[in-house]
Write an enzyme that holds these catalytic residues in place. Structure first.
Site, PDB file in Angstrom:
ATOM      1  N   CYS A 146      -4.358   9.987   6.544  1.00  0.00           N
ATOM      2  CA  CYS A 146      -4.903   8.876   5.754  1.00  0.00           C
ATOM      3  C   CYS A 146      -5.884   9.360   4.688  1.00  0.00           C
ATOM      4  O   CYS A 146      -5.903   8.842   3.571  1.00  0.00           O
ATOM      5  CB  CYS A 146      -5.646   7.891   6.659  1.00  0.00           C
ATOM      6  SG  CYS A 146      -4.645   7.006   7.861  1.00  0.00           S
ATOM      7  N   HIS A 191      -0.270   1.058   8.725  1.00  0.00           N
ATOM      8  CA  HIS A 191       0.613   1.731   7.786  1.00  0.00           C
ATOM      9  C   HIS A 191       1.651   2.536   8.557  1.00  0.00           C
ATOM     10  O   HIS A 191       1.453   2.889   9.724  1.00  0.00           O
ATOM     11  CB  HIS A 191      -0.189   2.666   6.870  1.00  0.00           C
ATOM     12  CG  HIS A 191      -1.077   1.946   5.908  1.00  0.00           C
ATOM     13  ND1 HIS A 191      -2.392   2.295   5.696  1.00  0.00           N
ATOM     14  CD2 HIS A 191      -0.844   0.893   5.080  1.00  0.00           C
ATOM     15  CE1 HIS A 191      -2.926   1.497   4.779  1.00  0.00           C
ATOM     16  NE2 HIS A 191      -1.999   0.638   4.392  1.00  0.00           N
ATOM     17  N   ASP A 207       0.864  -1.164   0.000  1.00  0.00           N
ATOM     18  CA  ASP A 207       0.000   0.000   0.000  1.00  0.00           C
ATOM     19  C   ASP A 207       0.908   1.223   0.000  1.00  0.00           C
ATOM     20  O   ASP A 207       1.997   1.205   0.584  1.00  0.00           O
ATOM     21  CB  ASP A 207      -0.892   0.033   1.241  1.00  0.00           C
ATOM     22  CG  ASP A 207      -1.989  -1.029   1.216  1.00  0.00           C
ATOM     23  OD1 ASP A 207      -2.065  -1.799   0.242  1.00  0.00           O
ATOM     24  OD2 ASP A 207      -2.767  -1.094   2.201  1.00  0.00           O
TER      25      ASP A 207
END
Length: 379
Positions: A344, A239, A188
């Site tokens: 995000c 993340h 990602d």
């Protein structure tokens, strides 16, 4: 797509240079039912153990989602008030099953987080392959917008990583630390953190070693180095932008429950960076919130030492203030369960800045390696 007076230029080298143009995700068509797939099941299982205490919690997840939409609209309003150009996606229906010849999934995830789908390394946009089946087609909501930049900016480069097959055997079982195995290219985009000439990249639940290596080879052509980044608890389901947060040259924060390894901390210190313990999150509004211990660190820095921060993360705000950081408080924690926090939900397309090196020791290491290679090539 919301039309703004776009600069028409793609360029961003760090997480802290002055922000000019940004993408912001959407909560339209966001489902309250998680997609049924291996990666999502692993994430839910990972964070059930934390049981974050609720603060002014909502009676239902639907109530939380309704408030999240209001907070997201407020966030966009503040960004525009700060003089930042905002662009939005073109969402489409997500509630029906989607499939490829290899698999099917009962629904898509939504369109909240362009940060997960793309990252900007200078003038190059990297399109991530994604590691969830429910996010395989998510990039399509941003396709027209990307094309508009490609047409208007002759210096923009747009690279898409190979799409993985996402076979059942690509995903680890309950007894394995990794969610994804090292069988094909997975990552990602939010597994990266940009520090000018260097990009720090993790290999964990949503990226693997092959994915990191693909990015390393892709960015080498423009002189950007990809550095492996490691945490003591390497396989936290998060993340890197909720684990490591730079807010200016020389100032970076990490999560108490998610410390970088001693070697990583030493790398920062030897290059005259202050790398500080940023504590853990405080705010949780909904039992569906499966975000990381460091989600409070997922701030959006709009200029050096100027950060947008969830207003109820009081300990972090106090710490930032002590380090000379100006904080713009934003109500956003109702959005946490549906995609994450302030960083995000965004993708910075244009920041005022140039490619610089912030780690002289890595420059020296690269020079020694180049000299050694040159010597080995001599007859």
């Amino acid at each position: 797509m919301e039309k703004g007076a776009s600069l028409g230029l793609v360029e961003s080298w760090t997480e802290w240079d002055p922000l000019r143009e940004v993408w912001v995700g959407s909560l339209e068509h966001k489902s309250l039912t998680p997609p049924q797939e291996p990666a999502v099941a692993r994430k839910v299982a990972c964070y059930q153990k934390y049981n974050w205490p609720l603060r002014n919690g909502f009676a239902t997840d639907a109530d939380c989602l309704a408030e999240a939409k209001i907070q997201l609209d407020g966030y966009v309003k503040v960004l525009k008030q700060e003089g930042i150009i905002v662009q939005r996606p073109e969402p489409f229906e997500t509630q029906e099953a989607v499939q490829t010849p290899m698999w099917s999934v009962d629904r898509m995830s939504g369109f909240t987080c362009p940060r997960d789908l793309f990252f900007v390394a200078g003038k190059q946009v990297i399109e991530a392959p994604m590691s969830w089946r429910s996010r395989f087609f998510e990039h399509l909501a941003w396709r027209d917008l990307l094309m508009s930049y490609y047409r208007s900016d002759p210096k923009m480069r747009w690279s898409a990583a190979p799409k993985p097959m996402l076979l059942d055997e690509s995903f680890g079982g309950d007894g394995e630390e990794r969610t994804i195995r090292n069988t094909e290219i997975f990552f990602d985009a939010a597994d990266s953190r940009r520090f000018g000439k260097d990009v720090f990249f993790q290999s964990a639940h949503t990226a693997n070693d092959l994915g990191r290596e693909w990015v390393r080879r892709e960015l080498a052509a423009q002189g950007t180095r990809v550095q492996d980044f490691h945490f003591e608890s390497q396989f936290h389901f998060s993340h890197i932008d909720a684990r490591l947060t730079p807010v200016d040259e020389g100032l970076c924060f990490f999560c108490s429950m998610d410390r970088p390894t001693p070697e990583m901390i030493e790398l920062f210190k030897e290059n005259e960076w202050a790398i500080l313990d940023g504590g853990v999150r405080e705010d949780c509004r909904c039992t569906a919130d499966q975000c990381a211990p460091g989600i409070h660190l997922n701030v959006l820095t709009i200029a050096p030492k100027v950060c947008m921060v969830e207003k109820n993360e009081r300990k972090l705000i106090k710490l930032l203030g002590e380090e000379g950081v100006d904080v713009i408080p934003i109500e956003f924690s109702a959005c946490y369960p549906f995609g994450g926090a302030l960083n995000c939900y965004t993708l910075d397309i244009n920041r005022q800045g140039t490619q610089k090196s912030y780690f002289p020791s890595l420059d020296e290491k690269a020079e020694r390696a180049a000299a050694k290679e040159l010597l080995s090539e001599k007859p």
